[in-house]
Scaffold this active site. Structure first.
Site, short mmCIF file in Angstrom:
data_model
loop_
_atom_site.label_atom_id
_atom_site.label_comp_id
_atom_site.label_asym_id
_atom_site.label_seq_id
_atom_site.Cartn_x
_atom_site.Cartn_y
_atom_site.Cartn_z
N GLY A 1 33.19 9.56 75.62
CA GLY A 1 32.86 9.14 74.25
C GLY A 1 31.99 7.89 74.25
O GLY A 1 31.03 7.79 73.48
N GLU B 1 37.18 12.85 69.57
CA GLU B 1 38.60 13.10 69.87
C GLU B 1 38.77 12.77 71.35
O GLU B 1 38.54 13.61 72.22
CB GLU B 1 38.95 14.58 69.62
CG GLU B 1 38.79 15.02 68.19
CD GLU B 1 39.93 14.58 67.28
OE1 GLU B 1 40.95 14.07 67.78
OE2 GLU B 1 39.80 14.77 66.06
N GLY C 1 37.16 14.77 74.69
CA GLY C 1 37.24 14.51 76.13
C GLY C 1 37.68 13.09 76.37
O GLY C 1 38.28 12.44 75.49
N SER C 2 37.34 12.58 77.54
CA SER C 2 37.81 11.25 77.92
C SER C 2 37.12 10.16 77.09
O SER C 2 36.02 10.36 76.57
CB SER C 2 37.50 11.02 79.41
OG SER C 2 36.11 11.21 79.61
N CYS D 1 46.08 15.55 75.66
CA CYS D 1 45.70 14.23 75.13
C CYS D 1 46.91 13.55 74.50
O CYS D 1 47.00 12.33 74.46
CB CYS D 1 44.57 14.37 74.12
SG CYS D 1 44.93 15.56 72.82
P1 NAD Z 1 35.92 14.98 80.23
O1 NAD Z 1 35.59 13.77 79.47
O2 NAD Z 1 35.76 14.96 81.70
O3 NAD Z 1 35.00 16.22 79.72
C1 NAD Z 1 34.98 16.61 78.35
C2 NAD Z 1 33.63 17.24 78.02
O4 NAD Z 1 32.63 16.22 78.03
C3 NAD Z 1 33.17 18.29 79.01
O5 NAD Z 1 32.50 19.32 78.29
C4 NAD Z 1 32.23 17.53 79.94
O6 NAD Z 1 31.25 18.36 80.51
C5 NAD Z 1 31.62 16.49 79.00
N1 NAD Z 1 31.34 15.20 79.65
C6 NAD Z 1 32.22 14.45 80.35
N2 NAD Z 1 31.64 13.28 80.75
C7 NAD Z 1 30.38 13.31 80.28
C8 NAD Z 1 29.29 12.39 80.36
N3 NAD Z 1 29.38 11.26 81.02
N4 NAD Z 1 28.13 12.74 79.77
C9 NAD Z 1 28.03 13.92 79.10
N5 NAD Z 1 29.03 14.81 79.00
C10 NAD Z 1 30.20 14.53 79.57
O7 NAD Z 1 37.41 15.42 79.82
P2 NAD Z 1 38.34 16.54 80.45
O8 NAD Z 1 38.77 16.13 81.82
O9 NAD Z 1 37.71 17.88 80.30
O10 NAD Z 1 39.58 16.47 79.45
C11 NAD Z 1 40.57 15.49 79.52
C12 NAD Z 1 40.29 14.32 78.59
O11 NAD Z 1 40.04 14.79 77.27
C13 NAD Z 1 41.46 13.38 78.47
O12 NAD Z 1 41.02 12.07 78.41
C14 NAD Z 1 42.12 13.81 77.17
O13 NAD Z 1 42.94 12.83 76.58
C15 NAD Z 1 40.92 14.15 76.34
N6 NAD Z 1 41.24 15.06 75.26
C16 NAD Z 1 41.31 14.54 74.00
C17 NAD Z 1 41.68 15.37 72.95
C18 NAD Z 1 41.81 14.82 71.55
O14 NAD Z 1 41.89 15.63 70.63
N7 NAD Z 1 41.86 13.52 71.35
C19 NAD Z 1 41.92 16.74 73.17
C20 NAD Z 1 41.81 17.22 74.48
C21 NAD Z 1 41.47 16.36 75.51
#
Ligand code: NAD
Length: 457
Positions: A194, A211, A189-190, A245
């Site tokens: 992380g 990731e 995720g973002s 991503c």
């Molecule tokens: P996001 O960070 O909003 O959510 C990802 C996951 O994390 C979800 O399951 C969400 O519920 C959880 N989450 C988010 N913020 C949280 C927090 N503060 N506390 C606990 N859990 C939390 O990301 P998104 O909008 O679903 O996806 C887009 C992002 O993911 C982009 O930044 C993209 O670059 C990244 N991404 C990275 C990869 C990689 O392999 N590097 C792959 C896909 C997406």
């Protein structure tokens, strides 16, 4: 499957893993092959669920299911290749060997934009390695998780609980991260996510596999094949509506071919078909949410106050007013603007001229993220420099291919604020196991390492 408490969920996963780890790895691989076969049978239906929730076009949704199928094939083969090294011991009648054992439960937190493939990267490896998984999918893609779980349940026999789903938002993800019964948290995720979750896991000295966000760049050199480059750049920058991503966000283009390249790029952008992602002719679907649309517009508003040239970016009206379709944006800049340093998860491509390759490499690397990068050139000295230690600092470095669309055979992931994790192919499986160094004495004496003497008699 309903659980009364978080502990009950984790205990169920723990018991499932204890049973699963007793199965020889190649037999686990056979079950993963069955899982892959069922994904094959249901490929079109699964792709429709991805299109419905993540709003990906048909071809990309089918590609995502194919990625999950490929991972099953890869993991089935891997189940016979979880090799440990044997080293020569310095002591007589001794054997020194590395053994790989499962970790236990893997907590898997996934993003909306690859709602099935990222689970497959993790689960296929984790399972042949002997682990169970608790999957917290994105709140945008719970139907994708349900569809995958149904397929697992169909092939899993007595091992249905090997995959457990934890639906929810931040709170559920945090609970997983804090639970010391879960040795590995794999989170996609973002970067912000992380940064919030990793300290919770490291506070209990657990492992993370991160990731996170990217801010990917391509360098277009003067010898590049421009027709190929324009296609590669457009797919990477505008494809998936900028929601990968690995999406291309910055292009550095050599001054000698800048005008010609931009002319071709604008012409190609003008042919893109934006519309309902379930219509097989559409190339770009909508953004995932109104928030994504507002984030994109706010960046474009801030850029308008600067000396930049903006093309596209506005809302593209289609029949459903609740959906946020956009014209992909191209922003030509003379200098590196602050907006270029952050990941805006939408189709904005910044383009800047360069004259010296080393300057372009510096600009490419001079961001906090380190996921994917490309060079377009027909000069092997340029491509070799790009791939050298003075070149790209990213986890992915491509030549004459855009930044997005990786194959599963390589390890996937990036450096710096992208989190440093590696998933999918190569030896990424080692992340899901613990390494045991075993020394076996099959002699009658007890010589100590390094010639240490203890017992004088
Ligand atoms: P996001 O960070 O909003 O959510 C990802 C996951 O994390 C979800 O399951 C969400 O519920 C959880 N989450 C988010 N913020 C949280 C927090 N503060 N506390 C606990 N859990 C939390 O990301 P998104 O909008 O679903 O996806 C887009 C992002 O993911 C982009 O930044 C993209 O670059 C990244 N991404 C990275 C990869 C990689 O392999 N590097 C792959 C896909 C997406």
């Amino acid at each position: 499957m309903k659980f009364n408490s978080h502990d009950e969920l984790v205990n169920t996963s723990k018991e499932a893993q204890k049973k699963w780890r007793l199965i020889p790895a190649p037999k686990r691989g056979e079950i993963i092959r069955e899982f892959g076969n069922e994904l094959r049978n249901q490929k079109a239906d699964l792709a429709r669920v991805i299109t419905k929730e993540a709003r990906k076009i048909v071809s990309e949704a089918e590609g995502e299911v194919q990625e999950a199928i490929d991972m099953c094939d890869f993991a089935t083969g891997l189940s016979r290749q979880l090799y440990g090294l044997t080293m020569p011991s310095e002591r007589p009648d001794h054997r020194l060997q590395e053994l790989w054992q499962p970790l236990g439960i893997v907590g898997c937190i996934t993003a909306f934009n690859f709602p099935m493939a990222v689970f497959a990267w993790n689960f296929c490896l984790a399972s042949v390695c002997g682990n169970s998984i608790i999957w917290k999918p994105s709140p945008h893609a719970t139907g994708c998780a349900d569809a995958i779980k149904k397929i697992w349940d169909k092939v899993a026999g007595d091992h249905k609980e090997l995959v457990l789903i934890l639906n929810g938002g931040n709170e559920e993800a945090i609970a997983l991260c804090k639970n010391s019964n879960i040795p590995l948290i794999s989170a996609t995720g973002s970067t912000q996510m992380g940064k919030e979750l990793a300290p919770l896991v490291s506070a209990r000295l657990g492992r993370t596999l991160l990731e996170l966000g990217g801010n990917n760049a391509a360098i277009v050199c003067s010898t590049a094949d421009l027709d190929l480059t324009v296609k590669g750049v457009t797919f990477s920058a505008a494809g998936t509506t900028g929601q990968r991503c690995t999406t291309l966000r910055r292009a550095f283009v050599h001054a000698d071919i800048y005008e010609e390249f931009m002319e071709k790029l604008y012409a190609y952008y003008a042919t893109l078909k934006i519309g309902d992602p379930s219509d097989a002719t559409s190339q770009l679907g909508p953004l995932i949410s109104e928030k994504s649309f507002n984030d994109m517009q706010n960046v474009l508003i801030s850029l308008k106050e600067k000396d930049v040239k903006i093309h596209g970016g506005q809302r593209f009206e289609v029949s459903d007013p609740k959906e946020f379709y956009v014209m992909p944006a191209i922003v030509e800049v003379d200098k590196v603007e602050d907006e270029m340093l952050a990941e805006t998860f939408a189709p904005i491509l910044y383009v800047k001229k360069f004259t010296e390759l080393k300057d372009a490499i510096h600009m490419q690397n001079n961001v906090k993220q380190g996921l994917s990068s490309s060079i377009f050139t027909n000069d092997f000295r340029e491509s070799e420099l790009f791939l050298s230690s003075e070149g790209s600092d990213c986890g992915i470095a491509n030549v004459n291919i855009g930044t997005s669309g990786a194959e599963i055979g390589g390890a996937f992931g990036g450096e710096k604020e992208t989190g440093g994790g590696r998933e999918s192919g190569s030896d990424a499986w080692k992340n899901y196991m613990r390494r045991v160094t075993a020394t076996v004495n099959y002699g009658k004496d007890l010589p100590l390492a390094q010639g240490v003497e203890f017992d004088e008699s």
